[in-house]
Design a protein around this motif. Structure first.
Motif, PDB file in Angstrom:
ATOM      1  N   THR A  81      16.443 129.010   6.661  1.00  0.00           N
ATOM      2  CA  THR A  81      17.079 128.297   7.765  1.00  0.00           C
ATOM      3  C   THR A  81      18.442 127.834   7.289  1.00  0.00           C
ATOM      4  N   THR A  82      19.485 128.103   8.060  1.00  0.00           N
ATOM      5  CA  THR A  82      20.826 127.663   7.687  1.00  0.00           C
ATOM      6  C   THR A  82      21.282 126.547   8.612  1.00  0.00           C
ATOM      7  N   ALA A  83      21.999 125.589   8.045  1.00  0.00           N
ATOM      8  CA  ALA A  83      22.590 124.504   8.824  1.00  0.00           C
ATOM      9  C   ALA A  83      24.087 124.754   8.920  1.00  0.00           C
ATOM     10  N   LEU A  84      24.588 124.867  10.140  1.00  0.00           N
ATOM     11  CA  LEU A  84      25.992 125.224  10.355  1.00  0.00           C
ATOM     12  C   LEU A  84      26.659 124.226  11.286  1.00  0.00           C
ATOM     13  N   ARG A  85      27.945 124.026  11.052  1.00  0.00           N
ATOM     14  CA  ARG A  85      28.725 123.247  12.001  1.00  0.00           C
ATOM     15  C   ARG A  85      28.778 123.988  13.339  1.00  0.00           C
ATOM     16  N   ALA A  86      29.033 123.249  14.391  1.00  0.00           N
ATOM     17  CA  ALA A  86      28.938 123.800  15.740  1.00  0.00           C
ATOM     18  C   ALA A  86      29.860 124.992  15.977  1.00  0.00           C
ATOM     19  N   ASP A  87      30.977 125.073  15.247  1.00  0.00           N
ATOM     20  CA  ASP A  87      31.931 126.160  15.473  1.00  0.00           C
ATOM     21  C   ASP A  87      31.791 127.285  14.444  1.00  0.00           C
ATOM     22  N   SER A  88      30.671 127.307  13.710  1.00  0.00           N
ATOM     23  CA  SER A  88      30.483 128.298  12.646  1.00  0.00           C
ATOM     24  C   SER A  88      29.591 129.436  13.104  1.00  0.00           C
ATOM     25  N   GLN A  89      29.665 130.551  12.357  1.00  0.00           N
ATOM     26  CA  GLN A  89      28.803 131.697  12.608  1.00  0.00           C
ATOM     27  C   GLN A  89      28.365 132.287  11.274  1.00  0.00           C
ATOM     28  N   VAL A  90      27.134 132.779  11.238  1.00  0.00           N
ATOM     29  CA  VAL A  90      26.642 133.509  10.078  1.00  0.00           C
ATOM     30  C   VAL A  90      26.414 134.949  10.504  1.00  0.00           C
ATOM     31  N   VAL A  91      26.894 135.876   9.698  1.00  0.00           N
ATOM     32  CA  VAL A  91      26.816 137.287  10.072  1.00  0.00           C
ATOM     33  C   VAL A  91      25.888 138.075   9.147  1.00  0.00           C
ATOM     34  N   VAL A  92      25.171 137.386   8.273  1.00  0.00           N
ATOM     35  CA  VAL A  92      24.306 138.068   7.305  1.00  0.00           C
ATOM     36  C   VAL A  92      22.842 137.807   7.630  1.00  0.00           C
TER      37      VAL A  92
ATOM     38  N   GLN B 251      18.884 138.145   9.443  1.00  0.00           N
ATOM     39  CA  GLN B 251      18.246 137.485  10.575  1.00  0.00           C
ATOM     40  C   GLN B 251      17.662 136.169  10.065  1.00  0.00           C
ATOM     41  N   VAL B 252      18.386 135.089  10.258  1.00  0.00           N
ATOM     42  CA  VAL B 252      17.951 133.790   9.759  1.00  0.00           C
ATOM     43  C   VAL B 252      17.938 132.786  10.902  1.00  0.00           C
ATOM     44  N   ARG B 253      17.086 131.800  10.743  1.00  0.00           N
ATOM     45  CA  ARG B 253      17.067 130.691  11.704  1.00  0.00           C
ATOM     46  C   ARG B 253      18.275 129.797  11.445  1.00  0.00           C
ATOM     47  N   THR B 254      18.924 129.371  12.526  1.00  0.00           N
ATOM     48  CA  THR B 254      20.129 128.567  12.389  1.00  0.00           C
ATOM     49  C   THR B 254      19.999 127.281  13.193  1.00  0.00           C
ATOM     50  N   VAL B 255      20.398 126.168  12.575  1.00  0.00           N
ATOM     51  CA  VAL B 255      20.465 124.897  13.289  1.00  0.00           C
ATOM     52  C   VAL B 255      21.906 124.391  13.197  1.00  0.00           C
ATOM     53  N   MET B 256      22.370 123.748  14.257  1.00  0.00           N
ATOM     54  CA  MET B 256      23.765 123.321  14.342  1.00  0.00           C
ATOM     55  C   MET B 256      23.861 121.805  14.146  1.00  0.00           C
ATOM     56  N   PHE B 257      25.007 121.369  13.607  1.00  0.00           N
ATOM     57  CA  PHE B 257      25.241 119.939  13.447  1.00  0.00           C
ATOM     58  C   PHE B 257      26.724 119.645  13.599  1.00  0.00           C
ATOM     59  N   GLU B 258      27.049 118.389  13.848  1.00  0.00           N
ATOM     60  CA  GLU B 258      28.441 117.972  14.005  1.00  0.00           C
ATOM     61  C   GLU B 258      29.010 117.423  12.697  1.00  0.00           C
ATOM     62  N   SER B 259      28.247 116.569  12.020  1.00  0.00           N
ATOM     63  CA  SER B 259      28.716 116.000  10.755  1.00  0.00           C
ATOM     64  C   SER B 259      27.515 115.719   9.858  1.00  0.00           C
ATOM     65  N   LEU B 260      27.671 115.991   8.575  1.00  0.00           N
ATOM     66  CA  LEU B 260      26.573 115.805   7.628  1.00  0.00           C
ATOM     67  C   LEU B 260      26.118 114.357   7.558  1.00  0.00           C
ATOM     68  N   GLU B 261      27.070 113.443   7.644  1.00  0.00           N
ATOM     69  CA  GLU B 261      26.730 112.045   7.405  1.00  0.00           C
ATOM     70  C   GLU B 261      25.986 111.400   8.574  1.00  0.00           C
ATOM     71  N   THR B 262      25.998 112.020   9.762  1.00  0.00           N
ATOM     72  CA  THR B 262      25.317 111.413  10.918  1.00  0.00           C
ATOM     73  C   THR B 262      24.211 112.298  11.490  1.00  0.00           C
ATOM     74  N   ALA B 263      24.087 113.518  11.012  1.00  0.00           N
ATOM     75  CA  ALA B 263      23.132 114.456  11.602  1.00  0.00           C
ATOM     76  C   ALA B 263      21.689 113.995  11.414  1.00  0.00           C
ATOM     77  N   SER B 264      20.858 114.307  12.390  1.00  0.00           N
ATOM     78  CA  SER B 264      19.431 114.037  12.317  1.00  0.00           C
ATOM     79  C   SER B 264      18.711 115.363  12.080  1.00  0.00           C
ATOM     80  N   TRP B 265      17.869 115.405  11.031  1.00  0.00           N
ATOM     81  CA  TRP B 265      17.295 116.667  10.584  1.00  0.00           C
ATOM     82  C   TRP B 265      15.779 116.713  10.640  1.00  0.00           C
ATOM     83  N   GLU B 266      15.115 115.690  11.193  1.00  0.00           N
ATOM     84  CA  GLU B 266      13.664 115.592  11.061  1.00  0.00           C
ATOM     85  C   GLU B 266      12.927 116.853  11.513  1.00  0.00           C
TER      86      GLU B 266
END
Length: 320
Positions: free
Chosen positions: A30-41, A43-58
């Motif tokens: 599972t990859t954690a990416l900023r909202a404007d990011s893309q992964v091209v490698v 077939q992986v699960r992707t979750v989006m976040f705005e900022s590391l310091e405030t993100a909720s990951w439960e």
């Protein structure tokens, strides 16, 4: 059954290479990416976040075995921030510890943190390499932020029981490398005469594939738990040696002028380029004896092979 991995920084130089290796090794990723990011490698699960310091990951961290944290605010040469330390702390300390605390609360077994040799300091006396046991002496805001993150992770590990593995790389090079290493290849490729033919320092480097191999080793190796590891290629080079061997990898002659290093340092200091002078003329060595012995790990790629792979990528993608 392969470990379930949560990876941050998958769009970066190191994190992207870690992602490709994890996918190739059939990990569940599972990859954690900023909202404007893309992964091209892969077939992986992707979750989006705005900022590391405030993100909720439960929800995202449930069922994850190991978290590999490559995302960071990286060291920059000309930082435009009015308070660089605060900017580094926001991402590298607050963001890291926010993620790590939620990982521990979600039952993540191990947290692998990609730190930096800058935690140790900016340079060594020749023949006196840094070790993982040395007293940290960071010399810039980036190094301070990485040290504070390490300290916070160790405290969290002691309090929660989540295992923490800290890896401090030296300068990383490989296919797609940027900044000074890329500029060096460009100069050599163009045949530009360089005044670096008489530098007798010693610097540790680490090939991207070697660093990734250690990170993957740290995911599963029992002895890695709650340890700090330094990583390099296991062969130190002077700036002059590196230029000669990089030129050979590029298939070009190295046009190096034997200007004394003291003269280069003096000129650089006069121009306000003291840090550049340190990187070109000073030594920075690491001792990876602990990494080798505790993990039974050997860098899988030799320096010249890694330089050839780096050069081949550069030649294939360089702008005409």
């Amino acid at each position: 059954m392969a470990e379930s991995i949560f990876l941050t920084g998958a769009t970066g130089f190191v994190g992207g290479a870690v992602l490709r290796r994890l996918v190739a090794d059939n990990f569940s990723v599972t990859t954690a990416l900023r909202a404007d990011s893309q992964v091209v490698v892969g077939q992986v699960r992707t979750v989006m976040f705005e900022s590391l310091e405030t993100a909720s990951w439960e929800k995202e961290l449930l069922g994850i075995d190991v978290l590999v944290h490559c995302a960071a605010r990286v060291h920059v040469m000309n930082d435009a921030e009015t308070d660089p330390l605060a900017a580094f702390r926001k991402v590298n300390v607050q963001g890291t510890l926010n993620l790590a605390l939620q990982a521990a609360e979600s039952g993540v077994r191990r947290f692998v943190f990609v730190s930096s040799i800058k935690v140790n300091g900016e340079g060594t006396d020749s023949g006196k390499p840094y070790t993982a046991q040395d007293l940290p002496m960071p010399g810039d805001p980036y190094g301070v932020s990485k040290l504070e993150a390490e300290e916070g992770l160790r405290e969290l590990a002691a309090r929660t029981g989540m295992e923490v593995v800290i890896i401090r790389p030296v300068l990383v090079y490989g296919p797609g490398v940027k900044a000074n290493f890329l500029n060096m290849m460009r100069w050599l490729d163009k045949g530009v005469p360089l005044p670096f033919g008489a530098i007798h320092n010693a610097r540790s480097l680490v090939a991207l594939d070697n660093l990734v191999d250690l990170i993957v080793t740290a995911i599963t190796h029992p002895a890695a738990a709650n340890q700090t590891f330094l990583v390099s290629d296991g062969e130190d080079l002077s700036t002059t040696q590196l230029l000669h061997r990089m030129a050979a990898a590029l298939g070009k002659p190295a046009r190096l002028l034997p200007v004394p290093s003291w003269m280069l340092s003096t000129a650089a200091n006069m121009l306000g380029k003291r840090s550049l002078s340190q990187r070109l003329c000073g030594s920075l060595q690491v001792d990876i004896g602990k990494t080798r012995s505790l993990l039974q790990w050997t860098p899988p790629m030799a320096v010249d092979e890694a330089l050839k792979v780096t050069a081949a990528h550069y030649l294939e993608h360089k702008k005409q």
